[in-house]
Design a protein around this motif. Sequence first.
Motif, PDB file in Angstrom:
ATOM      1  N   VAL A 183       1.361   7.486  -5.775  1.00  0.00           N
ATOM      2  CA  VAL A 183       2.713   7.600  -5.417  1.00  0.00           C
ATOM      3  C   VAL A 183       3.540   7.006  -6.862  1.00  0.00           C
ATOM      4  CG1 VAL A 183       2.876   5.443  -4.243  1.00  0.00           C
ATOM      5  CG2 VAL A 183       4.517   7.222  -3.967  1.00  0.00           C
ATOM      6  N   ALA A 184       4.460   7.464  -7.201  1.00  0.00           N
ATOM      7  CA  ALA A 184       5.087   6.923  -8.236  1.00  0.00           C
ATOM      8  C   ALA A 184       5.781   5.819  -7.872  1.00  0.00           C
ATOM      9  CB  ALA A 184       6.209   7.857  -8.831  1.00  0.00           C
ATOM     10  N   VAL A 185       6.292   4.877  -8.959  1.00  0.00           N
ATOM     11  CA  VAL A 185       6.810   3.524  -8.608  1.00  0.00           C
ATOM     12  C   VAL A 185       8.243   3.690  -7.989  1.00  0.00           C
ATOM     13  CG1 VAL A 185       7.558   3.222 -11.047  1.00  0.00           C
ATOM     14  CG2 VAL A 185       7.168   1.200  -9.559  1.00  0.00           C
ATOM     15  N   ASP A 186       8.679   2.930  -7.284  1.00  0.00           N
ATOM     16  CA  ASP A 186      10.112   3.037  -6.557  1.00  0.00           C
ATOM     17  C   ASP A 186      10.206   4.331  -5.512  1.00  0.00           C
ATOM     18  OD1 ASP A 186      10.849   0.781  -7.879  1.00  0.00           O
ATOM     19  OD2 ASP A 186      11.666   2.141  -9.775  1.00  0.00           O
ATOM     20  N   HIS A 187       8.976   4.714  -5.184  1.00  0.00           N
ATOM     21  CA  HIS A 187       8.984   6.069  -4.357  1.00  0.00           C
ATOM     22  C   HIS A 187       8.442   5.319  -2.802  1.00  0.00           C
ATOM     23  CE1 HIS A 187      10.012   8.523  -7.803  1.00  0.00           C
ATOM     24  NE2 HIS A 187      10.163   9.530  -6.991  1.00  0.00           N
ATOM     25  N   GLU A 188       8.800   6.481  -1.874  1.00  0.00           N
ATOM     26  CA  GLU A 188       8.357   5.888  -0.511  1.00  0.00           C
ATOM     27  C   GLU A 188       7.057   6.074  -0.451  1.00  0.00           C
ATOM     28  OE1 GLU A 188       9.497   6.575   4.057  1.00  0.00           O
ATOM     29  OE2 GLU A 188      10.849   7.024   2.373  1.00  0.00           O
ATOM     30  N   ALA A 189       6.050   5.534   0.414  1.00  0.00           N
ATOM     31  CA  ALA A 189       4.920   5.691   0.596  1.00  0.00           C
ATOM     32  C   ALA A 189       4.434   5.276   1.903  1.00  0.00           C
ATOM     33  CB  ALA A 189       3.783   5.364  -0.537  1.00  0.00           C
ATOM     34  N   THR A 190       3.572   5.986   2.651  1.00  0.00           N
ATOM     35  CA  THR A 190       3.071   5.797   4.026  1.00  0.00           C
ATOM     36  C   THR A 190       1.596   5.798   4.356  1.00  0.00           C
ATOM     37  OG1 THR A 190       5.224   6.746   4.903  1.00  0.00           O
ATOM     38  CG2 THR A 190       3.283   6.305   6.607  1.00  0.00           C
ATOM     39  N   VAL A 191       0.874   4.576   4.536  1.00  0.00           N
ATOM     40  CA  VAL A 191      -0.431   4.588   4.945  1.00  0.00           C
ATOM     41  C   VAL A 191      -0.577   4.428   6.414  1.00  0.00           C
ATOM     42  CG1 VAL A 191      -2.592   3.455   4.339  1.00  0.00           C
ATOM     43  CG2 VAL A 191      -0.755   3.475   2.608  1.00  0.00           C
ATOM     44  N   ARG A 192      -1.704   5.039   6.816  1.00  0.00           N
ATOM     45  CA  ARG A 192      -1.852   5.004   8.244  1.00  0.00           C
ATOM     46  C   ARG A 192      -3.299   4.937   8.695  1.00  0.00           C
ATOM     47  NH1 ARG A 192      -1.016  10.953  11.256  1.00  0.00           N
ATOM     48  NH2 ARG A 192      -2.757  12.091  10.321  1.00  0.00           N
ATOM     49  N   CYS A 193      -3.769   4.321   9.904  1.00  0.00           N
ATOM     50  CA  CYS A 193      -4.827   4.313  10.231  1.00  0.00           C
ATOM     51  C   CYS A 193      -4.995   4.886  11.759  1.00  0.00           C
ATOM     52  CB  CYS A 193      -5.519   2.712  10.176  1.00  0.00           C
ATOM     53  SG  CYS A 193      -4.474   1.897  11.148  1.00  0.00           S
ATOM     54  N   CYS A 194      -6.122   5.419  12.282  1.00  0.00           N
ATOM     55  CA  CYS A 194      -6.178   6.186  13.558  1.00  0.00           C
ATOM     56  C   CYS A 194      -7.565   5.747  14.064  1.00  0.00           C
ATOM     57  CB  CYS A 194      -5.870   7.780  13.389  1.00  0.00           C
ATOM     58  SG  CYS A 194      -4.435   8.179  12.850  1.00  0.00           S
ATOM     59  N   TYR A 195      -7.446   5.531  15.378  1.00  0.00           N
ATOM     60  CA  TYR A 195      -8.853   5.392  15.935  1.00  0.00           C
ATOM     61  C   TYR A 195      -8.809   5.687  17.652  1.00  0.00           C
ATOM     62  CZ  TYR A 195      -5.878   1.562  17.726  1.00  0.00           C
ATOM     63  OH  TYR A 195      -4.975   0.508  18.434  1.00  0.00           O
ATOM     64  N   ARG A 196      -9.827   5.988  18.206  1.00  0.00           N
ATOM     65  CA  ARG A 196      -9.910   6.127  19.779  1.00  0.00           C
ATOM     66  C   ARG A 196     -10.527   4.867  20.308  1.00  0.00           C
ATOM     67  NH1 ARG A 196      -9.688  11.806  21.274  1.00  0.00           N
ATOM     68  NH2 ARG A 196      -9.484  13.230  19.553  1.00  0.00           N
ATOM     69  N   TRP A 197      -9.766   4.228  21.317  1.00  0.00           N
ATOM     70  CA  TRP A 197     -10.298   3.306  21.994  1.00  0.00           C
ATOM     71  C   TRP A 197      -9.373   3.082  23.485  1.00  0.00           C
ATOM     72  CZ3 TRP A 197     -10.818  -2.470  19.634  1.00  0.00           C
ATOM     73  CH2 TRP A 197     -11.851  -3.005  20.181  1.00  0.00           C
ATOM     74  N   LYS A 198     -10.199   2.906  24.251  1.00  0.00           N
ATOM     75  CA  LYS A 198      -9.436   2.490  25.746  1.00  0.00           C
ATOM     76  C   LYS A 198      -8.493   1.212  25.666  1.00  0.00           C
ATOM     77  CE  LYS A 198     -12.902   5.451  28.389  1.00  0.00           C
ATOM     78  NZ  LYS A 198     -13.570   5.313  29.546  1.00  0.00           N
ATOM     79  N   GLU A 199      -9.205   0.419  24.786  1.00  0.00           N
ATOM     80  CA  GLU A 199      -8.398  -0.998  25.026  1.00  0.00           C
ATOM     81  C   GLU A 199      -7.061  -0.814  23.895  1.00  0.00           C
ATOM     82  OE1 GLU A 199      -9.194  -2.897  26.897  1.00  0.00           O
ATOM     83  OE2 GLU A 199     -11.306  -2.520  27.437  1.00  0.00           O
ATOM     84  N   SER A 200      -6.240  -1.705  23.910  1.00  0.00           N
ATOM     85  CA  SER A 200      -5.008  -2.065  23.065  1.00  0.00           C
ATOM     86  C   SER A 200      -5.298  -3.068  22.296  1.00  0.00           C
ATOM     87  CB  SER A 200      -3.731  -1.910  23.719  1.00  0.00           C
ATOM     88  OG  SER A 200      -3.695  -0.745  24.800  1.00  0.00           O
ATOM     89  N   PRO A 201      -6.083  -3.005  21.140  1.00  0.00           N
ATOM     90  CA  PRO A 201      -6.286  -4.130  20.303  1.00  0.00           C
ATOM     91  C   PRO A 201      -5.095  -4.639  19.264  1.00  0.00           C
ATOM     92  CG  PRO A 201      -7.059  -2.160  19.240  1.00  0.00           C
ATOM     93  CD  PRO A 201      -6.729  -1.751  20.525  1.00  0.00           C
ATOM     94  N   GLY A 202      -5.219  -5.558  18.714  1.00  0.00           N
ATOM     95  CA  GLY A 202      -4.137  -6.313  17.896  1.00  0.00           C
ATOM     96  C   GLY A 202      -4.519  -5.595  16.697  1.00  0.00           C
ATOM     97  N   VAL A 203      -3.563  -5.046  15.744  1.00  0.00           N
ATOM     98  CA  VAL A 203      -3.735  -4.376  14.676  1.00  0.00           C
ATOM     99  C   VAL A 203      -2.939  -5.367  13.498  1.00  0.00           C
ATOM    100  CG1 VAL A 203      -3.177  -2.401  13.191  1.00  0.00           C
ATOM    101  CG2 VAL A 203      -3.506  -2.111  15.898  1.00  0.00           C
ATOM    102  N   THR A 204      -3.762  -5.473  12.551  1.00  0.00           N
ATOM    103  CA  THR A 204      -3.559  -6.356  11.381  1.00  0.00           C
ATOM    104  C   THR A 204      -3.616  -5.594  10.262  1.00  0.00           C
ATOM    105  OG1 THR A 204      -3.668  -8.281  12.354  1.00  0.00           O
ATOM    106  CG2 THR A 204      -3.487  -8.796  10.194  1.00  0.00           C
ATOM    107  N   TRP A 205      -2.778  -5.482   9.293  1.00  0.00           N
ATOM    108  CA  TRP A 205      -2.967  -4.824   8.018  1.00  0.00           C
ATOM    109  C   TRP A 205      -3.612  -5.757   6.858  1.00  0.00           C
ATOM    110  CZ3 TRP A 205      -2.940   0.276   6.974  1.00  0.00           C
ATOM    111  CH2 TRP A 205      -2.426   1.213   7.850  1.00  0.00           C
ATOM    112  N   CYS A 265      -6.929  -1.148   8.484  1.00  0.00           N
ATOM    113  CA  CYS A 265      -6.384  -1.865   9.639  1.00  0.00           C
ATOM    114  C   CYS A 265      -7.405  -2.804  10.249  1.00  0.00           C
ATOM    115  CB  CYS A 265      -5.837  -0.770  10.638  1.00  0.00           C
ATOM    116  SG  CYS A 265      -4.346  -0.063  10.385  1.00  0.00           S
ATOM    117  N   LYS A 266      -7.267  -3.895  10.618  1.00  0.00           N
ATOM    118  CA  LYS A 266      -8.097  -4.809  11.311  1.00  0.00           C
ATOM    119  C   LYS A 266      -7.937  -4.805  12.650  1.00  0.00           C
ATOM    120  CE  LYS A 266      -9.958  -9.611  11.760  1.00  0.00           C
ATOM    121  NZ  LYS A 266      -9.683 -10.942  11.121  1.00  0.00           N
TER     122      LYS A 266
END
Length: 227
Positions: free
Chosen positions: A36-58, A111-112
């Motif tokens: 992505v160019a500087v000063d532009h918007e960007a979106t990074v994502r992570c996905c997983y399958r888990w029955k639990e609801s873990p804590g997410v840390t980037w 994502c941790k």
Amino acid sequence: MEFGLVILLCFWAAVANAKVEEEELKLEADQPFQRVAVDHEATVRCCYRWKESPGVTWIMNVHTINGTTLPSLVNQSENVTPMPMGETDGVKCHSLVFKSSQLNETGLYQCKLSHGSIHAFTHGTFLQVYKPLQKTLNLSESVKNSIITAEGVLLLLCVLVPGTMLLCKSKTLNELNRKKGREEENIYEGLNLDDCNSPYHQIQRSNQQGPYQDVANCAEDIQLEKP
């Protein structure tokens, strides 16, 4: 003895339970690279399958000069905001939004996931922020088309003009050669071979014989030539 056996069984039960929970965790494929160019918007994502609801840390991993990776927590700010995206068909996703990307934000983002004693990292996305090249001359499309047309005309002239000059020069040389040939033919026109016996030729013959004769070598019946 019995107390030690109980502790051992509890330990193995905890390990087995952790393995079961870890086997239930399934990481989805992440976008491996994003530019992505500087000063532009960007979106990074992570996905997983888990029955639990873990804590997410980037986590942001920055490559150092000596080739090692230096992980660090992503600091939330007005420019960088983590957002949960909810769950769809059992797939949970989280996103990290950069409203105005900066050059120092280039790195590998993961994502941790933490739940109890389980800690897992997603595959991650490498975000590259670059500075686009600035145009030296800001020309419109019509001006560019005009420049290309002018270049084509100049190229055509550079090809035609030298060729035309060479053709004209060759034609002039051919005309001069033909004219020279006609002049050489005109020199010998009307020339009479009988006129070669002129006084000039007679004098030339007398010069070849010599103006005087050798008296000693002459016979008596030969008349000497007068000087």
